[in-house]
Design an enzyme around this catalytic site. Sequence first.
Site, mmCIF file in Angstrom:
data_model
loop_
_atom_site.group_PDB
_atom_site.id
_atom_site.type_symbol
_atom_site.label_atom_id
_atom_site.label_comp_id
_atom_site.label_asym_id
_atom_site.label_seq_id
_atom_site.Cartn_x
_atom_site.Cartn_y
_atom_site.Cartn_z
ATOM 1 N N LEU A 68 0.810 -1.217 0.000
ATOM 2 C CA LEU A 68 0.000 0.000 0.000
ATOM 3 C C LEU A 68 0.847 1.272 0.000
ATOM 4 O O LEU A 68 0.344 2.348 -0.340
ATOM 5 C CB LEU A 68 -0.941 0.005 1.208
ATOM 6 C CG LEU A 68 -1.882 -1.206 1.311
ATOM 7 C CD1 LEU A 68 -2.772 -1.077 2.544
ATOM 8 C CD2 LEU A 68 -2.731 -1.347 0.054
ATOM 9 N N ARG A 70 3.073 2.041 -2.075
ATOM 10 C CA ARG A 70 3.426 2.478 -3.432
ATOM 11 C C ARG A 70 2.451 2.002 -4.498
ATOM 12 O O ARG A 70 2.438 2.535 -5.599
ATOM 13 C CB ARG A 70 4.836 1.996 -3.790
ATOM 14 C CG ARG A 70 4.958 0.479 -3.846
ATOM 15 C CD ARG A 70 6.399 -0.011 -3.740
ATOM 16 N NE ARG A 70 6.460 -1.480 -3.754
ATOM 17 C CZ ARG A 70 6.217 -2.235 -2.695
ATOM 18 N NH1 ARG A 70 5.888 -1.676 -1.541
ATOM 19 N NH2 ARG A 70 6.299 -3.548 -2.778
ATOM 20 N N LYS A 83 -4.113 -9.578 -7.086
ATOM 21 C CA LYS A 83 -3.871 -8.227 -7.592
ATOM 22 C C LYS A 83 -4.580 -7.976 -8.922
ATOM 23 O O LYS A 83 -5.149 -6.896 -9.139
ATOM 24 C CB LYS A 83 -2.376 -7.985 -7.751
ATOM 25 C CG LYS A 83 -1.644 -7.782 -6.440
ATOM 26 C CD LYS A 83 -0.186 -7.430 -6.677
ATOM 27 C CE LYS A 83 0.534 -7.205 -5.355
ATOM 28 N NZ LYS A 83 1.965 -6.878 -5.556
ATOM 29 N N ASP A 127 8.769 -8.313 -11.873
ATOM 30 C CA ASP A 127 9.877 -8.195 -10.916
ATOM 31 C C ASP A 127 10.941 -9.275 -11.054
ATOM 32 O O ASP A 127 11.689 -9.522 -10.108
ATOM 33 C CB ASP A 127 9.327 -8.197 -9.488
ATOM 34 C CG ASP A 127 8.585 -9.491 -9.147
ATOM 35 O OD1 ASP A 127 8.472 -10.369 -10.029
ATOM 36 O OD2 ASP A 127 8.127 -9.618 -7.999
ATOM 37 N N CYS A 170 15.906 -5.826 -29.181
ATOM 38 C CA CYS A 170 14.888 -6.303 -28.253
ATOM 39 C C CYS A 170 15.448 -6.207 -26.830
ATOM 40 O O CYS A 170 16.618 -5.875 -26.624
ATOM 41 C CB CYS A 170 14.463 -7.737 -28.578
ATOM 42 S SG CYS A 170 15.689 -9.007 -28.167
ATOM 43 N N CYS A 187 12.168 -5.425 -3.720
ATOM 44 C CA CYS A 187 11.867 -4.260 -2.900
ATOM 45 C C CYS A 187 11.926 -4.607 -1.414
ATOM 46 O O CYS A 187 12.320 -3.793 -0.591
ATOM 47 C CB CYS A 187 10.487 -3.719 -3.249
ATOM 48 S SG CYS A 187 10.356 -3.034 -4.904
ATOM 49 N N CYS A 248 21.740 -12.268 -30.997
ATOM 50 C CA CYS A 248 20.675 -12.402 -30.000
ATOM 51 C C CYS A 248 19.756 -13.574 -30.340
ATOM 52 O O CYS A 248 19.254 -13.672 -31.465
ATOM 53 C CB CYS A 248 19.859 -11.105 -29.940
ATOM 54 S SG CYS A 248 18.468 -11.163 -28.785
#
Length: 261
Positions: A68, A70, A83, A127, A170, A187, A248
Amino acid sequence: MTADRLGRFARHIVLPEVGGVGQVALDKSHVVLVGCGGIGSPSLQYLAAAGIGRLTLVDDDVVDVSNLQRQTIYTPSDVGRPKAEAAADWVRRFDLGLEVDPVMARVGDGNAPDVLSGADLVLDGCDNFATRLLVSDTCVALGIPLTSAAIGRFQGQVANFAGHLPDHACYRCFVGDAFDAVDCDTCAADGVLGAMVGMVGTFAAMHAMRVLLSGHAALGEPQFGTLHLIDGLAPSMRPLRIAKDPACRGCGPERHSANAA
């Protein structure tokens, strides 16, 4: 557009860089948002506010009280809820004229093409590197532009990629293959300032709109392959050009050879 929609987006329409044509283009756009957390929350707020007609929200996590600080679309009553589901409810409360589809799952090898297919753009704010690379590779395979956004403490990174186009890098060209694992800093371990996440997320939404309005309005070039480094402590922003990696395996000849086989 109906009279109420014209009124809602009047401040966009009077901008010569957007106009009525640009607003209609946003209304007809489909954006897949991968990750409804710190970056995804402010990105979603401004994508919805811009009138993106269809939003697919992808996240397998649930709301935690620590979010909450962020993740501004959630309230204490959402703690424990998925979520993606709570984010979709926020969109429905905010604008009934938008179509929203929650996907309560992690993007993986088995579902990535189905989840991302049909999008005009994918905005990735997840993340971990494994998911980021899979999303990038899938976008290249499906011919979908990608807006990638990330944050670490007080540094943010935002870039548009079009690896499916000739001579364009990319995301894998940027980070290479070393991160094909769930190995991002978190985080929880490193800490994060809520306003810094908001800065990166809203910039990502703006950058996504550059792509969606390309060819329809004069908002500016999509800036494919230019990484914007945001230093929240200085504060400052500087661009860094990402060169296409000819070796790549996400967008280079190796991928095309594998597809041909």
